[in-house]
Design a protein around this motif. Sequence first.
Motif, PDB file in Angstrom:
ATOM      1  N   ALA A 200      11.373 -18.243  33.419  1.00  0.00           N
ATOM      2  CA  ALA A 200      12.504 -17.980  34.300  1.00  0.00           C
ATOM      3  C   ALA A 200      12.128 -18.488  35.684  1.00  0.00           C
ATOM      4  CB  ALA A 200      12.811 -16.492  34.341  1.00  0.00           C
ATOM      5  N   CYS A 201      13.087 -19.096  36.376  1.00  0.00           N
ATOM      6  CA  CYS A 201      12.848 -19.633  37.708  1.00  0.00           C
ATOM      7  C   CYS A 201      13.889 -19.078  38.670  1.00  0.00           C
ATOM      8  CB  CYS A 201      12.933 -21.153  37.701  1.00  0.00           C
ATOM      9  SG  CYS A 201      11.657 -21.956  36.694  1.00  0.00           S
ATOM     10  N   TYR A 202      13.452 -18.848  39.912  1.00  0.00           N
ATOM     11  CA  TYR A 202      14.318 -18.263  40.932  1.00  0.00           C
ATOM     12  C   TYR A 202      14.191 -19.042  42.236  1.00  0.00           C
ATOM     13  CZ  TYR A 202      13.650 -14.543  37.556  1.00  0.00           C
ATOM     14  OH  TYR A 202      13.560 -13.827  36.388  1.00  0.00           O
ATOM     15  N   ASP A 203      15.319 -19.251  42.897  1.00  0.00           N
ATOM     16  CA  ASP A 203      15.327 -19.840  44.230  1.00  0.00           C
ATOM     17  C   ASP A 203      15.014 -18.710  45.201  1.00  0.00           C
ATOM     18  OD1 ASP A 203      16.051 -20.831  46.766  1.00  0.00           O
ATOM     19  OD2 ASP A 203      17.535 -22.173  45.882  1.00  0.00           O
ATOM     20  N   GLU A 204      13.919 -18.816  45.929  1.00  0.00           N
ATOM     21  CA  GLU A 204      13.494 -17.760  46.841  1.00  0.00           C
ATOM     22  C   GLU A 204      14.354 -17.701  48.111  1.00  0.00           C
ATOM     23  OE1 GLU A 204      10.272 -15.612  46.388  1.00  0.00           O
ATOM     24  OE2 GLU A 204      11.343 -16.016  44.538  1.00  0.00           O
TER      25      GLU A 204
ATOM     26  N   ILE B 292      10.798 -22.420  45.192  1.00  0.00           N
ATOM     27  CA  ILE B 292      11.176 -21.949  43.859  1.00  0.00           C
ATOM     28  C   ILE B 292       9.981 -21.181  43.298  1.00  0.00           C
ATOM     29  CG2 ILE B 292      11.798 -22.651  41.502  1.00  0.00           C
ATOM     30  CD1 ILE B 292      13.972 -23.368  43.478  1.00  0.00           C
TER      31      ILE B 292
ATOM     32  N   CYS C 276       8.642 -19.686  39.598  1.00  0.00           N
ATOM     33  CA  CYS C 276       8.860 -19.644  38.150  1.00  0.00           C
ATOM     34  C   CYS C 276       7.786 -18.757  37.533  1.00  0.00           C
ATOM     35  CB  CYS C 276       8.766 -21.032  37.531  1.00  0.00           C
ATOM     36  SG  CYS C 276      10.041 -22.179  38.079  1.00  0.00           S
TER      37      CYS C 276
ATOM     38  N   ILE D 222      18.923 -22.906  38.619  1.00  0.00           N
ATOM     39  CA  ILE D 222      18.056 -21.980  39.353  1.00  0.00           C
ATOM     40  C   ILE D 222      18.822 -21.483  40.586  1.00  0.00           C
ATOM     41  CG2 ILE D 222      15.900 -21.689  40.596  1.00  0.00           C
ATOM     42  CD1 ILE D 222      14.767 -23.967  38.839  1.00  0.00           C
ATOM     43  N   THR D 223      19.043 -20.168  40.658  1.00  0.00           N
ATOM     44  CA  THR D 223      19.813 -19.601  41.751  1.00  0.00           C
ATOM     45  C   THR D 223      19.030 -18.515  42.480  1.00  0.00           C
ATOM     46  OG1 THR D 223      20.826 -17.987  40.263  1.00  0.00           O
ATOM     47  CG2 THR D 223      22.011 -20.057  40.575  1.00  0.00           C
ATOM     48  N   GLU D 224      19.531 -18.152  43.656  1.00  0.00           N
ATOM     49  CA  GLU D 224      18.895 -17.080  44.444  1.00  0.00           C
ATOM     50  C   GLU D 224      19.159 -15.739  43.807  1.00  0.00           C
ATOM     51  OE1 GLU D 224      19.266 -16.997  48.743  1.00  0.00           O
ATOM     52  OE2 GLU D 224      19.909 -19.089  48.651  1.00  0.00           O
TER      53      GLU D 224
END
Length: 102
Positions: free
Chosen positions: A26-30, A35, A37, A100-102
């Motif tokens: 899973a990856c997230y925009d900080e 990013i 992951c 990938i979203t915040e």
Amino acid sequence: MMNKSYFALVLGLFSASSMAHTALMACYDEGNGYIMCEGGFSDGASAEGVEVRIEQNQSVVMQTKLDEFGEIYFEKPQSDFTVVLNAGEGHVVYVNGRDITE
């Protein structure tokens, strides 16, 4: 002649072992230009040391490994990219940067 229950047990064990650990990521925009992951396996096993690549235009622009927490942080590329977790044959996960979203 092989006992039918023995055959079913052996078949079940092979099926269970082939599905025992699916690679996950899973990856997230900080929200700060980076990013994060995190990777792991469906059976709870650590993904520490597993290879991760960042690809743009079918070229590898960064190659690294997950840290001791099964995570990586990297600067968000300015154009389209894909994050690839490569845990070996049959255990490759692709995450499109657009997802990938915040």
